[in-house]
Scaffold this active site. Structure first.
Site, short mmCIF file in Angstrom:
data_model
loop_
_atom_site.label_atom_id
_atom_site.label_comp_id
_atom_site.label_asym_id
_atom_site.label_seq_id
_atom_site.Cartn_x
_atom_site.Cartn_y
_atom_site.Cartn_z
NE ARG A 47 -5.35 3.36 3.86
CZ ARG A 47 -5.34 3.61 2.56
NH1 ARG A 47 -4.72 4.68 2.08
NH2 ARG A 47 -5.93 2.78 1.73
N GLY A 49 -8.64 -7.56 4.23
CA GLY A 49 -9.44 -7.65 5.45
C GLY A 49 -8.72 -8.25 6.63
CB SER A 92 13.72 -42.41 -12.36
OG SER A 92 12.50 -41.74 -12.13
CG HIS A 122 -14.09 -10.62 3.85
ND1 HIS A 122 -14.51 -11.90 4.14
CD2 HIS A 122 -12.86 -10.49 4.37
CE1 HIS A 122 -13.56 -12.52 4.83
NE2 HIS A 122 -12.55 -11.68 4.98
CE1 TYR A 163 11.64 -38.89 -16.31
CE2 TYR A 163 13.77 -39.05 -17.41
CZ TYR A 163 12.79 -39.61 -16.60
OH TYR A 163 12.96 -40.85 -16.07
CG MET A 221 -2.95 -6.80 7.79
SD MET A 221 -2.06 -7.70 9.06
CE MET A 221 -0.87 -6.47 9.47
CB CYS A 278 9.03 -41.20 -11.56
SG CYS A 278 9.81 -42.32 -10.39
NE ARG A 285 -5.24 -4.74 -3.90
CZ ARG A 285 -5.91 -5.03 -2.81
NH1 ARG A 285 -5.28 -5.12 -1.66
NH2 ARG A 285 -7.20 -5.22 -2.85
CE LYS A 298 -3.77 -0.60 2.37
NZ LYS A 298 -4.41 -0.89 3.68
P1 ADP Z 1 -7.75 -2.26 3.54
O1 ADP Z 1 -6.35 -2.67 3.44
O2 ADP Z 1 -8.60 -3.17 4.36
O3 ADP Z 1 -8.34 -1.90 2.22
P2 ADP Z 1 -7.40 0.53 3.99
O4 ADP Z 1 -6.24 1.00 4.75
O5 ADP Z 1 -7.28 0.64 2.52
O6 ADP Z 1 -7.75 -0.92 4.42
O7 ADP Z 1 -8.62 1.39 4.52
C1 ADP Z 1 -9.93 0.96 4.72
C2 ADP Z 1 -10.89 1.93 4.01
O8 ADP Z 1 -10.70 3.24 4.48
C3 ADP Z 1 -10.67 1.97 2.54
O9 ADP Z 1 -11.88 1.97 1.87
C4 ADP Z 1 -9.94 3.23 2.30
O10 ADP Z 1 -10.18 3.75 1.04
C5 ADP Z 1 -10.46 4.13 3.41
N1 ADP Z 1 -9.47 5.11 3.81
C6 ADP Z 1 -8.23 4.85 4.24
N2 ADP Z 1 -7.53 5.98 4.45
C7 ADP Z 1 -8.35 6.99 4.15
C8 ADP Z 1 -8.23 8.42 4.17
N3 ADP Z 1 -7.08 9.00 4.51
N4 ADP Z 1 -9.27 9.15 3.79
C9 ADP Z 1 -10.43 8.56 3.45
N5 ADP Z 1 -10.63 7.23 3.40
C10 ADP Z 1 -9.60 6.45 3.76
MG MG Z 2 -7.76 -0.71 1.02
#
Ligand code: ADP
Ligand code: MG
Ligand code: MG
Length: 902
Positions: free
Chosen positions: A98, A107, A786, A459, A874, A109, A854, A343, A29
């Protein structure tokens, strides 16, 4: 020198300092937020705390020296840039905290939004938003909820409960109907819940909020569900997560704000186009949580044309930049678009092939890169069967085809029940309104997942795709009632235990069990689909990439096949020979009788008679196989299992004898068998009288087999075919064993072959550790090796597969003694080392020694790469794995090491 040592290690990077290649350090991220920042895309400013800081924290339980100061400095410069201070009562800077590891863990972390709000700054926030009290209090209640749940382990249901209560008091289901006063009341309720569970007041100090949240993200790396997910996905446990601190932007400021997720191509089919979900007046996590029903992204075009066009432009730019399918998260704050994440997106197996093919067509990548971006596990998935539909089966509901495949099973409504029934060997479909990380165990146990809410990015959808599990999401005609263990759809009730079928490609749901048909990829391999003329993008992409893999690979791919039918099928799948033809099945069925005579023979004459009767039967078996494999090498293994495996079990014989005696029947034959079984009983059959040892102990047994092979080859040659037999002696541990067998075999071969031109090689399996360690000597008597990696694994580790897999492998996997079962993927360090030694020393003694494998590892993607590295000629695997091995052998050549395409 001392002064230099005190220079701080750099633990914090501004977004402008990073880039996409720093995933190890900044997590996926953070690295991609930096990349987008540097591309000039609208990313809210922020900084990333490195995975190294997390590793240090997890190792010592405290923040490493210098980290606090660096966070302080970066926060100050963020505050300067934004012209606001964190949590300022009049005009607060708010941030999100984040998590973000090297590999995305959907979902798994934790993320906390709106950090910096407290009883004072909530008022300032409202004023800054134009006296928008509703928005400010909504943001504050979200902070307490997320902070409580993820930082302080307050049970999330309590917050949800309080929210539900307020909603039902107002007679609504929609959180948008709550006004500022309701939300202010909710904040009070949330604070009470918080202090009840933590024994303290909700922290009012913005810096304390920030520090606690950062620490919680570090610690979330070791949360149970994260550990479980990593094990499933084979992500190393010691990478740690980075932490991103990002200036908040708000999608919940009113109808001209909102938040969404999008893919630059369809992650299920690979089709080109824009795929995504949008939710107006909402904060980020609402979209993925399926709290309200989202609208397709295209509708944003009507709501906010300018932002929509800008978004499409950015998506095109990202695809071109990453040269791959990207997924993104964005938020619109009062008509201003912000990019919150991107990503290289996860995709289904079919999409992986289709997209790789398209990107080659578009000139963005070359065929080597296309090959690198797909893998054998995906190809294996595509070879699964699909539903065979006729008018008898009408769907009762249609949701979103979130992860393809065809799954039928008994309906269950909880993760626990899914695990229970699966343990009883039943196929189950986990049905939920929506899934969350607590459902992970049930999702692993289930054959398929069906949800009534959530889109392609929910999710359930994301996790199922990652696992390669069939999933239909958002089938909103289905009314799920978990406590009552049933769902209703189209006026019918489906209860726990009833069977349904779900199609993860079309999103359709059927009652009952729908029959299945083979995949088109299999049909293509079987030769019944012409890749050049078929209007199927998947088949065309598979054909193209497979052709490239075949052109690249150095390893040949053979198959393990014991019958002509298996051999023929494997040949259509691209097998270039047979690497293992087991002969033991040729001693079963109506031939048991002869084998019993052989075993019970008292005089040489009786034994010879039994062998003479077996000879033509064996010869016919080999003729069939040589015919199917015309022109290709066929490795035939002389009989391997202990002979008592061909006799009835002791208990059964004992009962037969007793019963017959009781009746006064003649039991001479049964008694003789029983005596033989008693005599031949072994404590450790795996380590007993088997393989080459049989050949040395039972006169004429190997000779008969060698003669049958040679005669079959000659008869094949006489019929105009080309047979290339390779006689393989199992379980050799010492060169003398092989020399003895060889001397006898050579005589027979010379006699049978005469001037027919047939050439018969003699070689050995390397499956006993001693053979690997004396490979230099053994090579003197072997034209080929083999590797029997199953036995080599069993004997290398000193355990028998049948005994250990159920007994303690789970514990070894849990403890990390194995990352993966050594029977699934070769243990490079131990068993692999034996292979390496034997390959090197064998070749040193006999240049040109042919080397193959094998064991089942021959069809395992990772193991194929290892065998390529070791320099084998092989691999041989079961027919269905042949395409997988071909693909991976090609990938092993183009592999560059690092991979973005996980
Ligand atoms: P995940 O890895 O579970 O997607 P994120 O860190 O991306 O978690 O964040 C969860 C949600 O919060 C996402 O929908 C993201 O877009 C939103 N979000 C994260 N940071 C911000 C921010 N600075 N402003 C507005 N929304 C945010
Ligand atoms: Mg996210
Ligand atoms: Mg073996």
């Amino acid at each position: 020198m001392a002064a230099q040592e005190t220079v701080d290690h750099k633990y914090v990077y501004d977004f402008s300092e990073g880039n996409k290649d720093l995933k190890d350090l900044l997590g996926g991220k953070g690295a991609n937020l930096a990349e987008m920042t540097n591309l000039g895309l609208p990313v809210p400013p922020g900084f990333t705390i490195t995975t190294e800081a997390c590793q240090a924290y997890l190792a010592t339980g405290r923040q490493p020296d210098g980290l606090a100061g660096q966070i302080e400095a970066h926060l100050e410069s963020l505050e300067r840039a934004m012209g606001k201070r964190l949590g300022d009562p009049r005009d607060p800077l708010l941030v999100s905290v984040r998590s973000g590891a090297k590999f995305s863990m959907p979902g798994m972390m934790e993320t906390v939004l709106n950090v910096g709000l407290n009883d004072q700054s909530v008022v300032g926030l409202s004023a800054q938003a134009g006296q928008n009290d509703r928005f400010a209090w909504d943001s504050y209640r979200r902070l307490i909820q997320m902070f409580g749940k993820t930082v302080c382990e307050v049970p999330g249901e309590e917050f949800e409960h309080a929210l539900d209560e307020i909603k039902s008091a107002k007679g609504t289901h929609d959180d948008l109907d709550l006004d500022a006063d309701d939300l202010r009341g909710l904040v009070d309720a949330y604070k009470k819940i918080f202090s009840k569970h933590t024994g303290r007041e909700f922290p009012q100090q913005p810096r304390e909020q920030l520090d606690l949240a950062i620490r919680a993200v570090f610690e979330s790396w070791n949360a149970e569900r994260a550990v479980l997910y990593r094990r499933q996905e084979r992500i190393p446990a010691d990478l740690g997560t980075a932490v991103n601190v990002v200036t908040m932007v708000f999608g919940n400021l009113g109808p001209d704000s909102g938040t969404g997720v999008a893919f630059t191509r369809d992650p299920a089919s690979g089709a080109q186009g824009i795929y995504g979900d949008y939710l107006a007046n909402a904060q980020g996590e609402d979209v993925v949580a399926g709290i309200r029903n989202t609208v397709p992204l295209q509708e944003l075009g009507q709501l906010d044309r300018a932002s929509y066009d800008e978004l499409l432009g950015i998506m095109a730019r990202l695809e071109e930049h990453y040269k791959d399918l990207c997924d993104i998260e964005f938020t619109i704050e009062r008509g201003k678009l912000w990019m919150l994440q991107t990503r290289v997106g996860k995709r289904t197996a079919a999409a992986a092939f289709v997209i790789a093919g398209q990107l080659v067509d578009e000139g963005l990548i070359d065929l080597d890169e296309a090959l690198h971006r797909v893998n054998g596990a995906q190809l294996a998935q595509l070879m699964f069967p699909r539903f065979q539909l006729d008018h008898e089966f009408q769907p009762v509901a249609t949701g979103i085809g979130a992860s393809p495949g065809a799954a039928s099973g008994a309906v269950v409504f909880t993760s626990a029940r899914a695990v229970e029934l699966a343990a009883e060997g039943r196929s189950v479909i986990l049905v939920r309104r929506e899934t969350n990380p607590d459902d992970l165990n049930g999702m692993i146990a289930a054959k398929g997942i069906l949800t009534s809410r959530g889109g392609k990015t929910s999710h359930a959808a994301v996790v199922a795709r990652g696992m390669g599990k069939t999933c239909v999401s958002g089938a909103d005609d289905i009314d799920v009632n978990v406590p009552a263990k049933r769902f209703t759809v189209a006026g019918q009730t489906v209860s726990e235990g009833d069977v349904i079928s779900i199609d993860g490609t079309t999103g359709k749901v059927y009652l009952g069990e729908v029959p299945v048909m083979p995949s088109e990829v299999v049909q293509y391999f079987e030769g019944s689909l012409d890749p050049e003329h078929i209007d199927n993008p998947l088949v065309r992409a598979v054909h193209r990439i497979m052709t490239h893999a075949d052109g690249k690979r150095r390893l040949a791919v053979r198959t393990n096949a014991d019958t002509g039918a298996d051999a023929a099928r494997a040949r259509r799948f691209g097998a270039e020979g047979i690497g293992l033809c087991r002969t033991e099945h040729m001693f079963l069925g109506d031939r048991r009788e002869l084998v019993e005579r052989l075993i019970l023979a008292r005089a040489p004459g009786e034994r010879e008679a039994a062998l003479a009767a077996l000879l033509p039967l064996q010869r016919a078996d080999f003729e069939e196989i040589f015919r199917e494999m015309d022109g290709l090498p066929v490795t035939v293994r002389l009989i391997d299992p202990p002979l008592h495996e061909f006799l009835p079990p002791l208990e059964q014989l004992a009962v037969n004898v007793a019963v017959a005696q009781e009746r006064g029947e003649d039991v001479a034959k049964e008694e003789a068998l029983l005596a033989a079984v008693r005599r031949m009983h072994e404590e450790n059959p795996m380590l007993g009288l088997r393989g080459v040892r049989l050949g040395l102990v039972i006169p004429g047994l190997f000779a008969m087999q060698v003669r049958a092979i040679a005669e079959a080859a000659v008869s094949c040659a006489r019929g105009g075919g080309v047979a290339k037999p390779e006689i393989m002696v199992p379980l050799v541990g010492a060169v003398q064993e092989l020399e003895t067998v060889r001397a006898e075999a050579e005589k027979i071969i010379a006699e049978v072959v005469g001037d027919s031109g047939v050439e018969v090689l003699i070689g050995t399996m390397i499956e006993v550790p001693r053979a690997a360690l004396t490979a230099g000597q053994i090579a003197e008597a072997a034209e080929f090796f083999s590797f029997g990696t199953n036995d080599l694994t069993q004997m290398g580790w000193g355990f028998s597969r049948d005994d250990v897999e159920g007994a303690f492998f789970w514990r070894y996997l849990e403890l990390g003694i194995f990352g993966i079962s050594p029977f699934e993927s070769i243990d490079r360090d131990g068993v692999g080392r034996l292979v390496r030694i034997a390959a090197e020393e064998g070749r040193a003694a006999r240049p040109g020694l042919k080397l193959g494998v094998c064991g089942e590892h021959g069809g395992d993607p990772d193991s194929v790469h290892f065998f390529h590295e070791v320099g084998l000629d092989y691999v041989s695997c079961s027919p269905f794995r042949v395409p997988v091995a071909r693909l991976e052998a090609g990938r092993a050549v183009v592999e560059t090491g690092g991979s973005d395409s996980r």
